[in-house]
Design an enzyme around this catalytic site. Sequence first.
Site, PDB file in Angstrom:
ATOM      1  N   CYS A 112      -2.566  -5.312  -1.954  1.00  0.00           N
ATOM      2  CA  CYS A 112      -4.109  -5.118  -2.389  1.00  0.00           C
ATOM      3  C   CYS A 112      -4.784  -4.329  -1.393  1.00  0.00           C
ATOM      4  CB  CYS A 112      -4.854  -6.507  -2.303  1.00  0.00           C
ATOM      5  SG  CYS A 112      -3.806  -7.688  -3.346  1.00  0.00           S
ATOM      6  N   HIS A 249     -11.890  -5.067  -3.076  1.00  0.00           N
ATOM      7  CA  HIS A 249     -10.957  -5.402  -4.023  1.00  0.00           C
ATOM      8  C   HIS A 249     -11.125  -6.540  -4.812  1.00  0.00           C
ATOM      9  CE1 HIS A 249      -7.034  -6.718  -5.409  1.00  0.00           C
ATOM     10  NE2 HIS A 249      -6.801  -7.780  -4.532  1.00  0.00           N
ATOM     11  N   ASN A 279      -7.128  -9.093 -11.336  1.00  0.00           N
ATOM     12  CA  ASN A 279      -6.757  -8.468 -10.042  1.00  0.00           C
ATOM     13  C   ASN A 279      -5.666  -7.430 -10.190  1.00  0.00           C
ATOM     14  OD1 ASN A 279      -5.410  -7.930  -7.460  1.00  0.00           O
ATOM     15  ND2 ASN A 279      -5.548 -10.334  -6.871  1.00  0.00           N
TER      16      ASN A 279
HETATM   17  C1  4VN Z   1      -7.076 -11.651  -2.079  1.00  0.00           C
HETATM   18  C2  4VN Z   1      -7.342 -12.941  -2.754  1.00  0.00           C
HETATM   19  C3  4VN Z   1      -6.499 -13.441  -3.468  1.00  0.00           C
HETATM   20  C4  4VN Z   1      -7.261 -14.898  -4.138  1.00  0.00           C
HETATM   21  C5  4VN Z   1      -6.937 -16.034  -3.602  1.00  0.00           C
HETATM   22  C6  4VN Z   1      -7.249 -17.286  -4.157  1.00  0.00           C
HETATM   23  C7  4VN Z   1      -7.789 -17.310  -5.286  1.00  0.00           C
HETATM   24  C8  4VN Z   1      -7.624 -14.848  -5.533  1.00  0.00           C
HETATM   25  C9  4VN Z   1      -7.575 -19.685  -5.274  1.00  0.00           C
HETATM   26  C10 4VN Z   1      -8.415 -20.676  -5.686  1.00  0.00           C
HETATM   27  C11 4VN Z   1      -8.484 -20.945  -7.154  1.00  0.00           C
HETATM   28  C12 4VN Z   1      -9.135 -19.719  -7.944  1.00  0.00           C
HETATM   29  C13 4VN Z   1      -8.192 -18.483  -7.407  1.00  0.00           C
HETATM   30 CL1  4VN Z   1      -8.724 -13.650  -1.932  1.00  0.00          CL
HETATM   31  C14 4VN Z   1      -5.514 -12.961  -3.971  1.00  0.00           C
HETATM   32  C15 4VN Z   1      -5.211 -11.572  -3.612  1.00  0.00           C
HETATM   33  C16 4VN Z   1      -3.940 -10.853  -3.964  1.00  0.00           C
HETATM   34  O1  4VN Z   1      -4.309  -9.774  -4.601  1.00  0.00           O
HETATM   35  C17 4VN Z   1      -5.901 -11.070  -2.584  1.00  0.00           C
HETATM   36  N1  4VN Z   1      -7.736 -16.238  -5.951  1.00  0.00           N
HETATM   37  N2  4VN Z   1      -7.788 -18.236  -6.000  1.00  0.00           N
HETATM   38  C18 4VN Z   1      -9.479 -22.159  -7.479  1.00  0.00           C
HETATM   39  O2  4VN Z   1      -9.053 -23.254  -7.460  1.00  0.00           O
HETATM   40  O3  4VN Z   1     -10.643 -21.990  -7.437  1.00  0.00           O
END
Ligand code: 4VN
Length: 322
Positions: A112, A249, A279
């Site tokens: 990313c 990002h 994403n």
């Molecule tokens: C940076 C990030 C993420 C990411 C991490 C966690 C997340 C995206 C976890 C909790 C969930 C909702 C989704 Cl911060 C991914 C990348 C990869 O490009 C980079 N979403 N979540 C919830 O239960 O609320």
Amino acid sequence: MKDVEFIATSFAVPERVVTNDQLASFMDTSDEWISKRTGIKRRHISEKENTSSLAFRAVKQLQEKSNFTPDEIDLIIVATMSPDNMTPSTAAMVQEMLGAKNAVAFDLSAACSGFSYALSVARSILLSNHWQKAIVIGAEVLSKLIDWRDRSTAVLFGDGAGAVLLSASEEKHVLGQDLKTFGELGNKLTAGYTKPMKNLLENNRQMSAFEMDGREVYRFVTHQVPDSILRAVQQANISLNAIDHFLLHQANERIIKQVAKKLDQPLSKFPMNIAEYGNTAAASEAILLAECVANNVIKKGDVIAMSGFGGGLTIATLIFKF
Ligand code: 4VN
């Protein structure tokens, strides 16, 4: 020559749009859960089209906006974690499609953060070699790395590509940068593991899908990204308030809101398009930049803080005058 400047920006996404409701029709999730937790409403998903093709479509758009000739291009870098092949690189494929016979081309793998890493690397190469023009592309077909039965990751990602044309400049444009890698946290976000064979001549070629420790990555990002932006701002010797736009990002709307809050900056300075694309890893900042330029949200001379973060784990913040 003193620096590089942005001459043009562009993006391309697959035609097919997949809504949250459509995902909910074949996995145990809901539009409400996905929207609330991530800000994602839909994503563009490639059927049949691979990464090099998306990248090349973005480059064709770039050509329409800036009418460079392929011969003029000295360097092509594709930031991607989902290349068509291990070799040839996606950048070498784009070089061939464009007919950029004078360009050196290679892929850069920093998930990313890939687009920001690639901008930094392209700038260094142009400066040290006294080269004139580079095309930097972020391109992903993440859908081919996703386990479509895993609702914790499948709902988060999308496909797309964004590109910029960089040119040598006599004026300072990149005011500060902060790149960091945290290899010790690499296992928190993995994809595309390939096994070594157990015995001679074993014939088993398979790749692992996306796996993410969401809570750990989330925590890492909310702590490290504000710090990285502050370090880059300090290096640029400007105040945080002098930044016109924060291009982060597009990983999660809640994370972006939290970073804005930590930096005590208005959310209006944080353009977002995660609702439309999800994403898209290395393509995310490139698509966002191109959309903001196309919509006239970003204008020539604006000061931008661009920050990528994710797999590696990696972080990259660039402060530049557009
Ligand atoms: C940076 C990030 C993420 C990411 C991490 C966690 C997340 C995206 C976890 C909790 C969930 C909702 C989704 Cl911060 C991914 C990348 C990869 O490009 C980079 N979403 N979540 C919830 O239960 O609320």
